[in-house]
Enzyme design. Structure first.
Site, PDB file in Angstrom:
ATOM      1  N   GLU A  88      -4.826  -8.562  -0.609  1.00  0.00           N
ATOM      2  CA  GLU A  88      -6.003  -8.439   0.380  1.00  0.00           C
ATOM      3  C   GLU A  88      -7.216  -8.076  -0.174  1.00  0.00           C
ATOM      4  O   GLU A  88      -7.448  -7.211  -0.925  1.00  0.00           O
ATOM      5  CB  GLU A  88      -5.389  -7.022   0.994  1.00  0.00           C
ATOM      6  CG  GLU A  88      -4.115  -7.003   1.959  1.00  0.00           C
ATOM      7  CD  GLU A  88      -3.801  -5.729   2.798  1.00  0.00           C
ATOM      8  OE1 GLU A  88      -4.637  -5.161   3.031  1.00  0.00           O
ATOM      9  OE2 GLU A  88      -2.803  -5.712   2.978  1.00  0.00           O
ATOM     10  N   GLU A 132       0.801  -1.201  -0.100  1.00  0.00           N
ATOM     11  CA  GLU A 132      -0.001  -0.087   0.122  1.00  0.00           C
ATOM     12  C   GLU A 132       0.785   1.250   0.205  1.00  0.00           C
ATOM     13  O   GLU A 132       0.774   2.132   0.751  1.00  0.00           O
ATOM     14  CB  GLU A 132      -1.013   0.094   1.159  1.00  0.00           C
ATOM     15  CG  GLU A 132      -1.916  -1.287   1.020  1.00  0.00           C
ATOM     16  CD  GLU A 132      -3.281  -1.185   1.978  1.00  0.00           C
ATOM     17  OE1 GLU A 132      -3.142  -0.264   2.957  1.00  0.00           O
ATOM     18  OE2 GLU A 132      -3.798  -1.873   1.937  1.00  0.00           O
TER      19      GLU A 132
END
Length: 510
Positions: free
Chosen positions: A309, A178
């Site tokens: 994810e 991220e």
């Protein structure tokens, strides 16, 4: 809601498509809440049965899923994690603050050796997420050397000094996490350059070949994917030594509210039931859009897409630490999982791995460990994974659904049946998700191209859509035989689909 009296699924059993990698059924374990400490790791002095500090019943339960890989140590935690703090004698390891998740202090008793021991116990391949956000190129390079080099290099010698003579095999390596958010708040082009630099130093040592996965987009951010794909050397896209990485990632979570009020895991209306499933179905759109961008640069699909994810993200259970992300897991979560897996199967030519978040006690967990009774709870999502092991490394079969009813939601129109299928040798597995919260339906499974000589069926459902398992009711939502609901039909089989159910048909083929 639109209705249909005749519902059909057409499957050509003799037309196998791309291979569904077993790694699509991967898992994710972050230093977050009670996932590691109190989930996997109880310590060698614990009264809970363990092997070298790793909880035995958790290992046994995950081995039953044939867990293919495990991603660690994060997540957002990965870009705060410095691996040297987690090696050597446990009583000499420095403590650290887990600033992302609960602002708690950790003692680093679960580190590199413990994680690799866990993977060996599970029979799973490790997926290590490296620190780009607060680490250095040298730090990441030396971690790879520490794990995978066999000779007398400095890092191999350090590993031997910590009790491990032979190197480990580490096939998957994440270049950051991220990076657009907690992993550095970087711009797409900025990270694309940085990812190339870091990936250069994630080297293959000996016979360990690393599959490098660059931190990819958040949900609909197609620009991020474009920037990463543009950064490739077109002469060596994805597979040659000139390629900086072999895959990029994608993250997407399902909720019915906003990030500040995500919705309850167990208290929801019928409208929220359908809304959650409609938002889960958005994964199909994301895969199509990101694949289209990737196709511009990689029409041969050498570069993989790793959805490392995904899953439901609800408000935490009342009375628990908000930073620990502990939520219950209902029949609704199970169907969110099954419909995601259908989408991954349909995109098996691009989707090479996924990692549901997370394995134990966090978000859409496979397992819940009760801190009071010590009980281990298998969640409805766990059962979807167990019922789907026949898809591992099988060849996808296209499923053509006809006359599927749909319901309008605040998000999008939701078809009330999702399905996928695969074949391996003389067997096939058909997965069917029936999303209608109230009505049962009959589905004709039109099987073509090969003779079906035998079949069995299982179903996962419950008497309430919010049903979930607890230490006092371990099997409230659990699979059971469904053979009595399957009948011969001139075109194949006819199966009754209960409301809110996941059904699998296992076929023996001539």
């Amino acid at each position: 809601m639109t209705r249909a009296d005749h519902l059909t699924a057409i499957i050509d059993l003799d037309l196998p498509g791309p291979r569904i990698s077993r790694h699509v059924y991967g898992h994710f374990a972050e230093h977050l809440g009670r996932c590691i400490y109190g989930g996997f790791w109880v310590g060698e002095d614990s009264d809970v049965p363990n092997v070298r500090g790793i909880r035995s019943d958790v290992v046994d339960a995950l081995r039953a899923l044939q867990i293919p890989n495990l991603r660690w140590p994060g997540g957002c935690f990965a870009d705060d994690y410095h691996w040297r703090d987690g090696i050597g004698p446990r009583d000499q390891r420095p403590r650290m603050v887990n600033s992302h998740w609960g602002d708690v202090v950790e003692d680093n008793s679960f580190g590199t050796h413990e994680f690799m021991d866990l993977c060996e116990l599970l029979g799973a391949e490790p997926y290590v997420s490296g620190n780009v956000g607060s680490g250095t190129v040298r730090e990441m390079s030396e971690w790879v050397e520490y794990l995978t080099r066999a000779d007398d290099s400095p890092m191999a010698a350090l590993r031997r000094g910590n009790g491990r003579d032979e190197p480990w095999r580490v096939p998957f390596w994440g270049i950051g996490n991220e990076a657009w958010g907690c992993g550095g708040n970087l711009r797409a082009e900025q990270f694309a350059s940085l990812a190339r630099q870091y990936a250069t130093y994630v080297r293959d040592h000996g016979d360990n070949t690393v599959y490098r996965i660059a931190a990819g987009a958040d949900s609909d951010d197609l620009h991020w994917t474009e920037a990463l794909m543009r950064s490739f050397d077109q002469a060596g896209l994805g597979q040659s030594p000139a390629a900086p990485f072999q895959a990029l990632s994608l993250h997407y979570y399902t909720m019915t509210g906003s990030w500040s009020a995500k919705g309850s895991a167990t208290q929801f209306t019928t409208d929220e039931w359908y809304l959650a499933l409609a938002r889960a179905a958005h994964m199909e759109t994301l895969l199509q859009r990101h694949s289209t961008v990737m196709d511009r640069y990689d029409p041969q699909r050498n570069v993989g897409l790793v959805v490392d994810e995904w899953g439901t993200w609800w408000d935490v259970e009342p009375g628990t630490n908000p930073g620990f992300l502990y939520q219950q897991n209902t029949l609704r979560d199970a169907l969110v999982a099954s419909t995601h897996l259908d989408a991954f199967h349909r995109h098996a030519d691009r989707v090479v791995m996924t990692n549901i978040a997370q394995t134990v006690n966090v978000l859409q967990a496979m397992l819940l460990t009760d801190p009071d009774s010590g009980a281990l709870v298998l969640t409805p999502t766990y059962h979807v994974y167990e019922m789907s092991t026949g898809h591992h490394d099988a060849d996808a079969l296209a499923v053509h659904l006809k006359d599927v009813p749909a319901v309008e939601t605040a998000s999008k129109e939701l078809p009330l049946v999702s399905a996928s299928a695969s074949t391996r040798g003389d067997t096939a597995l058909v997965s069917i998700s029936h999303l209608d919260a109230a009505e049962s339906r009959t589905l004709v499974v039109d099987l073509r191209g090969r003779e079906v000589t035998a079949h069995t069926a299982r179903v996962l459902t419950a008497d309430r859509v919010d049903a979930h398992n607890t230490p006092d009711a371990l099997d409230r939502v659990a699979p059971r035989p469904h053979d009595d609901a399957v009948r011969p039909h001139p075109r194949g089989l006819e199966v009754t689909l209960p409301p809110a159910s996941f059904v699998t048909l296992s076929l023996t083929l001539a």
